[in-house]
Each structure stands twice: as C-alpha cells, then as structure tokens.
Design an enzyme around this catalytic site. Structure first.
Site, mmCIF file in Angstrom:
data_model
loop_
_atom_site.group_PDB
_atom_site.id
_atom_site.type_symbol
_atom_site.label_atom_id
_atom_site.label_comp_id
_atom_site.label_asym_id
_atom_site.label_seq_id
_atom_site.Cartn_x
_atom_site.Cartn_y
_atom_site.Cartn_z
ATOM 1 C CG ASP A 346 -2.270 4.960 3.952
ATOM 2 O OD1 ASP A 346 -3.263 4.567 3.245
ATOM 3 O OD2 ASP A 346 -1.330 4.081 3.951
ATOM 4 C CG ASP A 539 2.732 1.786 4.385
ATOM 5 O OD1 ASP A 539 2.826 0.752 4.997
ATOM 6 O OD2 ASP A 539 1.132 2.363 3.885
ATOM 7 C CG ASP A 543 0.284 5.280 0.449
ATOM 8 O OD1 ASP A 543 -0.680 5.985 0.036
ATOM 9 O OD2 ASP A 543 0.719 4.449 1.387
#
Length: 646
Positions: A346, A539, A543
C-alpha cells in the site's frame, strides 16, 4: 526429554502438556539429583577399576548402583507410569525406563545409571533452553502497568487501567509506562518505545499525537486522553497475538508430531524383533547379548531431538521477531514468510507517512503578497489534513484577515468571504462547479492540487503531496537483496502521485486510483499470474480485504487500523517498511535452522541405530548419541535468538 512447553506428556507421545505435567517434568531437573548420582557412579567405577571386583561384587555392587540410580531414575519411571495411565504408552519415559531396568537385569549397572544420569543432565539443558525462549517472549509482553492515574472531579486518582473509560484523561509521570492508548494533550515529550517496536532510539511526540500502551514517558508529567479500553489497547492485542502464536503450527511441526506417534511404537516393535528373531535363526544365540542390543536400540531411537528442537526453533523465530518489533501470529506464517517472492505494498501509511507537505505554490498576476494572508487565514481555521499542511507551510502571516461565512464543501473544498471578497479554495471539481477556468494549471503536476479563486477570478494553485518515509528506499533495497522478484504498489491515490512514488522507489509495477474492492481484484490477478508466495503490506481499514486475500498479510501496526491488525498474519509495530525484509529474513533463518536439526537428528539416529543393531554401539554410546544430538539441536535452535537482522 522435556521439549516445547516442557513437553510434559513425553515428547515421543502427545503434544499438549498440562500444568501438572510441567511441574512433574521440572522435578526431573532438581540439581542435587544428577550431582549425587554422578558422585556414586564415578566412585563405583573407580572402585571397580582399582579393586578389579575382588570385593565390590553383588549384592554390594547392585545396591551401590541402585542408590545412584534412584535420584535420577525414579522421577522418569514415575512419569512413565502416569503417562501409561493416561493411555500414552510410547513416551521417552517408557523407553528410558525399559532400557535402564533391562540394563540392571543383565548386570550392566553402571550403564543403567549412566543412561539416566546423562538423560537428566540433558533434561536440565533443555529445560533451560525452553525457559530462555519463553523469557524472550515474556520480556516483550510484560509491559502492562498495573496502575493508572486518572483525573476525576478535579483530582488525580490511582486505579487499575481496566476501570478507566474512553475519553477520560490520565497522567503519566516521567519513568512510568503509558497504561492505555490515547492522544497526547500536554506539550512535546519523548518516549522509550523499545518494548513495542524494538527500536532503542526514543520517539518524540507532540500534542494530538497518538501514544500507545507500553511506551515509557522519559520527560515531564504528561496528560493523555484515553482512546482505547484496557482489553483493546495495543499491548493487550500484542499479548493475545503472541499467546496464540504457538497454537498455529507449521506443516513441518505438525508432520514431526504425527511422525513421532507412529515412529516410537515402530522402534519398540523393532527392538523386540531384534531380541527375538535371532533366537529362531542363530545357532549360537545368547539372550543377554541380544537383549543388550535391543536396549541400545531403544535408547538411540527416542526422537527427542526432533520433538524438542523443531518447536523450539519456531518459538525462537517468533521471539526473535518480537524483539525486532514484529509480531508473527504462528509458526505457519514463519514458514510462509521464508517463501515470499512478491511483495505488494500500500502507499499511504506504508511507504509514505500519510502526512501532507506543500511541494509548490504558483500564483498568477503577481498577487502573492495579497493572496497568502487570505490563504493562511482560511486554512488555519480548518482541520482538514491538507489545510493544516498549507497553514503550516505559510505560517501565521495573514491570520489578522477578516473572515466571514467560512464553510467547508465536502469533497470539494472551502468557501469564505475575506475582507469582503469571495474566496474559493479546493479541488479542480470545485472550480468547474463554479465555472472558473483553471487554464490547464493542474495538468502534469504531481501530488494533489489545491486551486484558489477570488471573486470568480482564478488566482493559482498549490501542489500538495504525501511525504515518503525515510525508511522506504532502504525497505525496497533490502527486499531486492533478499531476492524478492516483484515489488508492486497498489494505491487509492491519484495515478500521477502513485507513479511519482513508484518511480522514486523503482518499483516493478504501480497501480493508482484503486477503490478497496479494486485493490482486492488486482491482488487476485497478481496472484494468478505469479507462481509464488505473495505478501501484502498495508495499514488501513480498506486494506483488510487485501490482507485476507494475500498469502501473508502484513499490517503496519503502530498506527494501523484495528481491522488491518486483526486480519493480518504479521504485525509490524514500528511502521517501518524495512521490517518486512526483517520478517522475511527471520522466516528464512528459522526454516534453515529447523531443517538443519531434522537432518542432524535423523542422520545420527540412522547411524547409531545401525551400529546398535550390529552390536557395535554400547549403551554409553547410545546415550551420548541421544543426549548429544538433542543438545546440539537445541543449541542450534536458540542460535536464532542471537542473530542480528538489519
């Protein structure tokens, strides 16, 4: 010998010990017993050598060695009887009991004592190795303070943290641990975060920054607004995760336990056949000689080295990870980590800080001195992260401006009247909605663009971008060194910003402007086209689906969402992406150590079983082979706890 969690039911048998069995196993390690037996054994052997058995003969000889045998042998025989009563016959205690009693029956008293003596010494070493591994984990866990100073009705009251409610204010004095998660209310201070993150360098925090339970306040008295209950605090989650880690077994560990259940009865049957079959075929059959060979076979066959060192190896890996600020939720994930060859990341909060900074400001018509005070006055009154970044960049210049009717337009920006002029600050969509041409100013720039107009006239733009973490370049470099073949980024941010970060880090593939479900679809596509183990690190709440779909889900835990932490298989307490490489390195080191132990134990077992069956190996050599290989395997297992993973 006592193995993982003291292997109370016998490491040759079933695997889950009870508290009672742990105590029984610990009794085998009483220090005076092997010392007393060793003195009698050594003096007995000396008497035999000096007097050539002229007077040191049965029954005196039997009595002497029986007294030496009891301190080290009786606890083992007692444990064997208890295991049999539970229906667990084929344990190490059973094997050792048969072998040593058999040695006494054929007059090999010193060897019978020697087997039990060295078994007890090996037991003490193993017990200490397991205790050391457990203490390494407990050192990470034992950081929850028992008291909290909460402010109620204008007074500071000391209570148990469990009774503190969300929203209450607590005080933490210098040197004390933070008892609960919350947000810092008082001035800037520093914290020792090593218990949570493994980082020795203190971290500095200011007002509104989030602090976590377990951190140690290093400076002045501070006040914290509690944001999580006792049971949901970060350190409580860590405690629960690590407690449950040992219940998730790696395939290798499960295989060894299954293997032992069949292996031990098989070798007992083989020992019986080794004693009886030669009687049917050999013309010069001597029962005591073949019984001795069978006893040697039994002592060598005990699979203690495998049953102890393999779980201890994985446990050591989990402990090494914890010391590095990485929580691994089970030994099965250690195995998965070692095989990772694609890492998907990410962007915001993982590779970047999630905090905005001003990259560029461009105004038309030379009106900058007039516009900056307006911009500062408006943005300083907004709590939006982008507004805060702009206000921080400009400073307090212009806060004296007269502002009327300021309001935020969700998804677009801010409108206000400043010194009688209508000001708009926001996205390109806001300008389009108000029919204000941006003259193509937003084309080609990186980051997010904030546009500004005054009385319907376009004045210029500010480019904002997320700041990259200092550790991100190092993280990618370390993953490359580990041989990770593909490093990919999935981001919900605009494509140009995602590509900017991707180019800076030299990533293999970058995908931007992805919604949570699109991230999940993209990860599935990557997995279909990649023949290997795929790890995903993120995080945010968005996600969670991707973390669940990946082969190894890695949550950036220090500031990550609860949903991401719960879903992930690995939690990085520091938010440093380079810890992903550390986790993979620990997984590989653990796997190497486990397989080294397997080949060491099996190799030595096969060699000495063959020598014992042929009558070449004695009981002395058998016990050295059994205890020796077990100790070597244990020393190899605990080695990972001393390794450095940069």
């Amino acid at each position: 010998m006592a193995g993982y969690e003291q292997c109370g039911q016998g490491c040759c048998g079933s695997s889950q010990p009870s508290g009672e069995n742990k105590a029984e196993s610990n009794n085998l390690t009483d220090h005076w017993k092997p010392v007393f037996s060793f003195i009698l054994l050594a003096s007995g052997l000396a008497l035999e050598y000096l007097f050539q058995a002229s007077w040191f003969v049965d029954p005196l000889r039997f009595f002497w060695y029986a007294v030496a045998y009891v301190p080290v042998g009786f606890p083992v025989l007692e444990q064997a009887v208890k295991s049999i009563r539970r229906g667990d016959v084929f344990t190490e205690f059973f094997l050792m009991g048969i072998a040593t009693i058999g040695a006494f029956l054929i007059g090999e008293y010193p060897e019978g004592v020697g087997v039990m003596l060295f078994y007890s010494v090996g037991e003490a070493f193993q017990h200490n190795a397991v205790q050391r591994a457990q203490k390494n984990i407990e050192a990470v866990l034992d950081v929850r303070p028992d008291t909290s100073h909460v402010m109620r009705e204008g007074k500071v009251t000391t209570v148990h943290p469990e009774s503190v409610r969300i929203g209450e204010t607590i005080q933490v004095k210098p040197g004390e641990r933070v008892p609960l998660d919350g947000y810092l209310l008082s001035g800037r201070t520093s914290f020792d975060t090593s218990a949570l993150t493994g980082e020795s360098k203190p971290g500095y925090y200011g007002p509104k920054d989030k602090v976590l339970a377990g951190m140690i306040n290093l400076h002045q008295v501070i006040e914290i607004e509690v944001s999580s209950s006792w049971e949901n605090s970060s350190i409580s989650r860590i405690l629960e995760l690590v407690k449950n880690a040992s219940s998730r077994k790696a395939k290798t560990e499960k295989f060894i336990r299954t293997f032992a259940r069949y292996y031990t009865p098989a070798v007992v049957a083989s020992a019986v056949l080794l004693v009886t079959v030669p009687a049917l075929v050999a013309s010069n059959y001597i029962f005591s000689e073949w019984l001795y060979r069978g006893l040697v076979f039994l002592v060598i066959s005990c699979p203690c080295a495998l049953m102890i060192s393999i779980p201890l190896g994985y446990f050591g890996g989990i402990g090494a990870a914890s010391r590095n600020g990485i929580l691994i939720k089970g030994s099965n994930f250690l195995d998965a980590l070692k095989a990772v060859n694609m890492v998907v990341l990410d962007k915001t909060g993982t590779l970047t800080k999630g905090t905005f900074t001003v990259q560029d400001m461009h105004f038309y018509g030379g009106n900058e001195e007039k516009l900056l005070p307006m911009l500062s006055a408006i943005e300083s009154k907004s709590n939006h992260p982008i507004a805060k970044a702009i206000a921080s960049h400009i400073g307090t210049n212009g806060t004296h401006a007269s502002i009327e009717n300021q309001s935020e337009i969700p998804g677009f920006g801010i409108k206000a009247t400043v010194d009688g002029q209508a000001v708009l600050i926001g996205s390109k969509k806001l300008m389009q909605r108000e029919n204000i041409s941006t003259n193509g100013s937003s084309l080609g720039e990186n980051g997010s663009t904030v546009h500004m107009s005054v009385d319907g006239r376009y004045e210029g733009y500010i480019t904002i971008s997320d700041e990259m973490k200092e550790d991100s370049v190092n993280a990618v470099g370390r993953l490359r060194k580990l041989g990770v073949s593909q490093i990919v980024m999935l981001s919900g941010d605009k494509e140009s910003e995602a590509q900017r970060i991707g180019e800076m880090l030299k990533l293999d593939q970058v995908y931007g402007e992805l919604l949570p479900e699109q991230k999940a679809h993209k990860l599935e596509e990557l997995k279909r086209n990649h023949p290997g183990v795929v790890a995903y690190a993120g995080d945010g709440i968005n996600d969670s689906p991707v973390l669940a779909l990946s082969d190894v889900g890695i949550a950036m835990g220090a500031m990550g969402s609860d949903a991401a932490i719960e879903t992930a298989d690995v939690v990085i307490q520091t938010d440093h992406p380079s810890k992903i490489a550390t986790a993979i390195g620990i997984g590989r080191a653990t796997r190497n150590i486990v397989w080294q132990n397997i080949w060491l134990a099996l190799g030595v077992k096969v060699l000495f079983l063959s020598l014992g069956a042929l009558g070449i190996a004695t009981l002395w050599e058998a016990v050295f082979a059994d205890v020796g290989v077990t100790l070597l395997a244990i020393l190899n297992s605990v080695r990972i706890q001393k390794m450095t993973f940069l």
